[in-house]
Write a protein that holds these residues in place. Sequence first.
Motif, mmCIF file in Angstrom:
data_model
loop_
_atom_site.group_PDB
_atom_site.id
_atom_site.type_symbol
_atom_site.label_atom_id
_atom_site.label_comp_id
_atom_site.label_asym_id
_atom_site.label_seq_id
_atom_site.Cartn_x
_atom_site.Cartn_y
_atom_site.Cartn_z
ATOM 1 N N ALA A 176 4.038 30.408 -22.870
ATOM 2 C CA ALA A 176 4.343 29.585 -24.043
ATOM 3 C C ALA A 176 4.464 28.137 -23.574
ATOM 4 O O ALA A 176 5.293 27.819 -22.722
ATOM 5 C CB ALA A 176 5.633 30.059 -24.698
ATOM 6 N N THR A 177 3.658 27.253 -24.122
ATOM 7 C CA THR A 177 3.502 25.904 -23.568
ATOM 8 C C THR A 177 4.063 24.791 -24.431
ATOM 9 O O THR A 177 4.067 23.633 -24.006
ATOM 10 C CB THR A 177 2.008 25.604 -23.364
ATOM 11 N N GLY A 178 4.518 25.090 -25.653
ATOM 12 C CA GLY A 178 4.768 23.991 -26.568
ATOM 13 C C GLY A 178 3.445 23.442 -27.074
ATOM 14 O O GLY A 178 2.397 24.087 -26.951
ATOM 15 N N ASP A 179 3.455 22.243 -27.615
ATOM 16 C CA ASP A 179 2.254 21.648 -28.187
ATOM 17 C C ASP A 179 1.328 21.155 -27.085
ATOM 18 O O ASP A 179 1.682 20.272 -26.309
ATOM 19 C CB ASP A 179 2.635 20.491 -29.104
ATOM 20 N N LEU A 180 0.118 21.709 -27.024
ATOM 21 C CA LEU A 180 -0.892 21.265 -26.058
ATOM 22 C C LEU A 180 -1.995 20.444 -26.698
ATOM 23 O O LEU A 180 -2.689 19.694 -26.006
ATOM 24 C CB LEU A 180 -1.543 22.471 -25.367
ATOM 25 N N THR A 212 -3.708 16.975 -21.690
ATOM 26 C CA THR A 212 -4.588 15.949 -22.269
ATOM 27 C C THR A 212 -4.461 15.824 -23.783
ATOM 28 O O THR A 212 -4.954 14.856 -24.359
ATOM 29 C CB THR A 212 -6.060 16.271 -21.951
ATOM 30 N N SER A 213 -3.853 16.805 -24.450
ATOM 31 C CA SER A 213 -3.798 16.888 -25.926
ATOM 32 C C SER A 213 -5.174 17.124 -26.542
ATOM 33 O O SER A 213 -5.359 16.932 -27.732
ATOM 34 C CB SER A 213 -3.161 15.628 -26.543
ATOM 35 N N ASP A 214 -6.130 17.537 -25.755
ATOM 36 C CA ASP A 214 -7.483 17.864 -26.229
ATOM 37 C C ASP A 214 -7.641 19.376 -26.167
ATOM 38 O O ASP A 214 -7.681 19.949 -25.078
ATOM 39 C CB ASP A 214 -8.518 17.165 -25.346
ATOM 40 N N TRP A 215 -7.743 20.006 -27.340
ATOM 41 C CA TRP A 215 -7.812 21.469 -27.338
ATOM 42 C C TRP A 215 -9.062 21.989 -26.638
ATOM 43 O O TRP A 215 -9.074 23.102 -26.112
ATOM 44 C CB TRP A 215 -7.752 22.019 -28.762
ATOM 45 N N GLY A 216 -10.121 21.173 -26.588
ATOM 46 C CA GLY A 216 -11.337 21.616 -25.904
ATOM 47 C C GLY A 216 -11.218 21.573 -24.396
ATOM 48 O O GLY A 216 -11.862 22.353 -23.686
ATOM 49 N N LYS A 217 -10.393 20.651 -23.901
ATOM 50 C CA LYS A 217 -10.161 20.523 -22.464
ATOM 51 C C LYS A 217 -8.703 20.116 -22.286
ATOM 52 O O LYS A 217 -8.381 18.951 -22.083
ATOM 53 C CB LYS A 217 -11.096 19.482 -21.853
ATOM 54 N N PRO A 218 -7.789 21.096 -22.345
ATOM 55 C CA PRO A 218 -6.369 20.767 -22.457
ATOM 56 C C PRO A 218 -5.718 20.216 -21.198
ATOM 57 O O PRO A 218 -4.614 19.689 -21.268
ATOM 58 C CB PRO A 218 -5.735 22.109 -22.849
ATOM 59 N N PHE A 219 -6.399 20.308 -20.024
ATOM 60 C CA PHE A 219 -5.760 19.874 -18.785
ATOM 61 C C PHE A 219 -6.703 19.018 -17.945
ATOM 62 O O PHE A 219 -7.929 19.179 -17.985
ATOM 63 C CB PHE A 219 -5.312 21.079 -17.943
ATOM 64 N N GLY A 241 6.767 21.471 -19.578
ATOM 65 C CA GLY A 241 6.963 20.366 -20.498
ATOM 66 C C GLY A 241 6.222 19.134 -19.994
ATOM 67 O O GLY A 241 5.216 19.234 -19.289
ATOM 68 N N ASP A 242 6.721 17.987 -20.347
ATOM 69 C CA ASP A 242 6.052 16.740 -19.970
ATOM 70 C C ASP A 242 6.566 16.292 -18.613
ATOM 71 O O ASP A 242 7.567 15.599 -18.506
ATOM 72 C CB ASP A 242 6.312 15.671 -21.033
ATOM 73 N N GLY A 243 5.839 16.634 -17.566
ATOM 74 C CA GLY A 243 6.280 16.311 -16.209
ATOM 75 C C GLY A 243 5.929 14.910 -15.763
ATOM 76 O O GLY A 243 6.590 14.356 -14.884
ATOM 77 N N ASN A 244 4.871 14.313 -16.313
ATOM 78 C CA ASN A 244 4.484 12.960 -15.888
ATOM 79 C C ASN A 244 4.808 11.899 -16.931
ATOM 80 O O ASN A 244 4.416 10.743 -16.802
ATOM 81 C CB ASN A 244 2.999 12.901 -15.531
ATOM 82 N N LYS A 245 5.514 12.276 -17.983
ATOM 83 C CA LYS A 245 6.039 11.359 -18.995
ATOM 84 C C LYS A 245 4.956 10.541 -19.689
ATOM 85 O O LYS A 245 5.094 9.331 -19.907
ATOM 86 C CB LYS A 245 7.093 10.417 -18.372
ATOM 87 N N ASP A 246 3.870 11.214 -20.042
ATOM 88 C CA ASP A 246 2.829 10.548 -20.836
ATOM 89 C C ASP A 246 2.785 11.080 -22.258
ATOM 90 O O ASP A 246 1.863 10.776 -23.013
ATOM 91 C CB ASP A 246 1.459 10.714 -20.170
ATOM 92 N N GLY A 247 3.801 11.881 -22.634
ATOM 93 C CA GLY A 247 3.861 12.409 -23.986
ATOM 94 C C GLY A 247 3.107 13.709 -24.187
ATOM 95 O O GLY A 247 3.018 14.183 -25.316
ATOM 96 N N ARG A 248 2.561 14.287 -23.113
ATOM 97 C CA ARG A 248 1.801 15.538 -23.224
ATOM 98 C C ARG A 248 2.424 16.601 -22.323
ATOM 99 O O ARG A 248 2.943 16.293 -21.252
ATOM 100 C CB ARG A 248 0.341 15.306 -22.836
ATOM 101 N N ASN A 249 2.325 17.848 -22.749
ATOM 102 C CA ASN A 249 2.889 18.943 -21.968
ATOM 103 C C ASN A 249 1.965 19.338 -20.821
ATOM 104 O O ASN A 249 0.741 19.335 -20.954
ATOM 105 C CB ASN A 249 3.165 20.143 -22.865
ATOM 106 N N ASP A 250 2.582 19.697 -19.696
ATOM 107 C CA ASP A 250 1.856 19.930 -18.447
ATOM 108 C C ASP A 250 2.146 21.325 -17.899
ATOM 109 O O ASP A 250 2.996 22.060 -18.410
ATOM 110 C CB ASP A 250 2.273 18.876 -17.401
ATOM 111 N N LEU A 251 1.415 21.681 -16.822
ATOM 112 C CA LEU A 251 1.592 22.959 -16.135
ATOM 113 C C LEU A 251 1.892 22.734 -14.655
ATOM 114 O O LEU A 251 1.373 21.796 -14.036
ATOM 115 C CB LEU A 251 0.333 23.825 -16.237
ATOM 116 N N TYR A 252 2.732 23.635 -14.105
ATOM 117 C CA TYR A 252 2.920 23.741 -12.662
ATOM 118 C C TYR A 252 2.491 25.150 -12.272
ATOM 119 O O TYR A 252 2.872 26.127 -12.931
ATOM 120 C CB TYR A 252 4.383 23.501 -12.293
ATOM 121 N N VAL A 253 1.689 25.251 -11.236
ATOM 122 C CA VAL A 253 1.253 26.582 -10.784
ATOM 123 C C VAL A 253 1.642 26.748 -9.318
ATOM 124 O O VAL A 253 1.595 25.806 -8.528
ATOM 125 C CB VAL A 253 -0.268 26.774 -10.966
ATOM 126 N N TYR A 254 2.047 27.978 -9.002
ATOM 127 C CA TYR A 254 2.470 28.310 -7.645
ATOM 128 C C TYR A 254 1.612 29.462 -7.149
ATOM 129 O O TYR A 254 1.476 30.487 -7.829
ATOM 130 C CB TYR A 254 3.944 28.704 -7.638
#
Length: 762
Positions: free
Chosen positions: A657-661, A734-741, A709-722
């Motif tokens: 669950a990512t919030g708004d992407l 990116t807030s672009d549903w076609g290319k969200p990251f 959530g927004d890790g780089n403070k640009d107003g968009r939600n982000d991912l961390y992967v381990y």
Amino acid sequence: MNPRPRWVAAAVTTVLAVTAGAAVAAPAVAAAPQTTATAVATPAAVTPGTGSPIVLVPGAEVRQLGPSGYVTSQEYVYGSTSSHDVVWHRSSDGSTTFLAEAGSGDGLLAASAPSDVVPTYRDRDDRRVLLRDMAAPAASPVLIDLAAVPGSVRYETAVGSTVVALRDEADGKKTPLLVSRTGGTQTARTVTGLPTGLTAFRVETADANGAALVSYTSAAGSAVALVDTRTAAVTETYARPTGQIALDRPFLSAARVSWWEHTATTSALVVADRATKETRRFDFPDQPRRNTLSAPLGDWVLYGTYGAPGSGSATDPLLPLTGRSLKDGTLVKVLDRVTSAPVTGPDGAMYVQGGTAAHGEGLYRITAGSDGAPSARLAYWDGTSTSLVLTRTGFGTSVALDPLEAEPRLTWTFSHPDFGYEVTLTNKASGRKKVFRGTSDRDTLKVSWYGNLDPAEGDAWPPGAYTWELDAVPTDGIGPAPHATGDFTLSYLHRPHDYSGNGMPDLFARDSAGRLWRADSVLGDSAGWRMPLPAGSPAAVGTGWQIYDRIESVGDVAGAVDPDTIARDKTGVLWLHQGTGSAAKPFLDRVKVGGGWQIYNQLTGGSDLTGDGRADLVATDNAGDLYLYKGTGNAAAPFATRKKIGFGWGIYNRLIATGDLAGGKAGDLLARDKDGVLWLYLGKGDGTFASRVKVGPGWNAYQDIVAIGDGNKDGRNDLYVYGPNKTAYFYGGTSDWGKPFTIRRPSTLLLNAGTTAYNHVS
């Protein structure tokens, strides 16, 4: 037209109240500046409602004074355009009459003489002017039709019931005309006594008897002259040098005429005796100026510059309105500053808008005192201070910094702009200080303090009790320097992965011994990319977490500000670990949610999927059905009864669950299939999703995928992967549903030296 405030009637007064008001002393120009804070009180003689002079509307400029009242204009700005309201104020009863609205490109119809006759346009394009006698408001206005005058004629000013106009000749020269109407007959007279071929002509001021002081330029040179508007003849002329010299604001008295002359590098004040035509010149080297003013008064001459409150420098000798004796050169300061050019009153006195530290901003009447020296008496007060005054603190005793907010939350508003400042913030517990210094050209000071969100700050500024101290110094040096202090409690508006209350994401990691570690982050740059970086080494926050087979950060489901975590033990019981906002102890004691949760192979939460402002939970069972558990905000029962919202989800081995992407208001969902392909499901805000969109393959390389959530403070939600072998990456949203990251960037979070690999990250 945009709506704007209208004028409100104020207190009652007699004609100009020329004997009322507070007398303002004339200290020596070299008097030492004030250093102690003193309140600026309304002078008793101008307190509204006590039969004293009418209070001016702040920001209004007095354009004309008459025996029965006065005219003001006030500018209203709407984006890139502005307009002026022109209003008549009747002295006898305090009533007001709206006369006209003038656009920023129209200018205002000038009137140069003290008179109750006010000029306004009836038809600007047709050059028709109405002269309204406000002493007899029921009388019909007099129409001056400039279009009926032969040639290209335009309005210059009004002197009582006479309009001064300029005709543009074919050769580019100007011909001054006096246009008036008697009964039904309009006449236009050419001013006599002026040289031919005028290239410039301007009426500077006029007295109540119709004597207009003008400045003009011709091939023969430039001059100041007096024109009798009753006879249309020049009665006095004062020549001045030719060349690159500009004339500024002539003014006249019964005995003298004064004006300024400016070159590219110097300014000079010139005073001429009307009887002998003898002139005296006072040079101001290295003072090239505009907006200067001068006015003779008996055996004195007054001079200075005018500008908005706060403008100008404390070291500028032309900032105050100064009186100079023409007999012995004595200097006195009459006003601390002037905000507009002077106007002549019906009593023959000079009136100037400006102010003093003692009495504030308003319209001052300047007359000769008992010793002949000029003194100022406040006639109309506009309710504002000339000194720099702190008028408002834009925050209270609680300050919450929002990591997504672009504007700072610490603001102070002053009575005018242009000041230097020093702001000191002190953490009460540690004594640590943060100092801000600078200058402000606006009346509102905004301190851009984002706590630990500024990587230059190093360690985080913790939530808790703080004090603030503010010192401001007015650039113009007028009045005392404001000093103020206060207290506030700092907190951070939490995001779904902010467990320590400092505005940045936290990660929880479990090692093979069952210890739980919390890793905080700060915003920084890595290889030119802004991303969350370690705030220090991970801190152990608990043991025994090996009893859980699922640990998920789910946002605030318990109704408090801080995000929460759920964990499922190996018997299928779901537990709530409610967040505290404390870095040292991030969870309260666990609370049992319920049993039977072993039927689900995937759990994820943190997004508001239903649009009610609360984080929700979704789960897939072994049959592949998708269920929604709405958040309740109740710690004792954090989830509502489940609702089936999908089937066929058994193809996925990870839900996030990512919030708004994608820029919508609803929370979204990511799902990874068994081949490692990641899919995006855009939330509709009603607990359902749009058709899936493919994000990309290769995501089976990661052990854990965490929506931080927004890790780089640009107003968009982000991912961390381990990933396995102690690898980690950051994907910016990116807030672009076609290319969200964005493309992945190596991350150092949780990669602290000497720590074994973690078997679970959330």
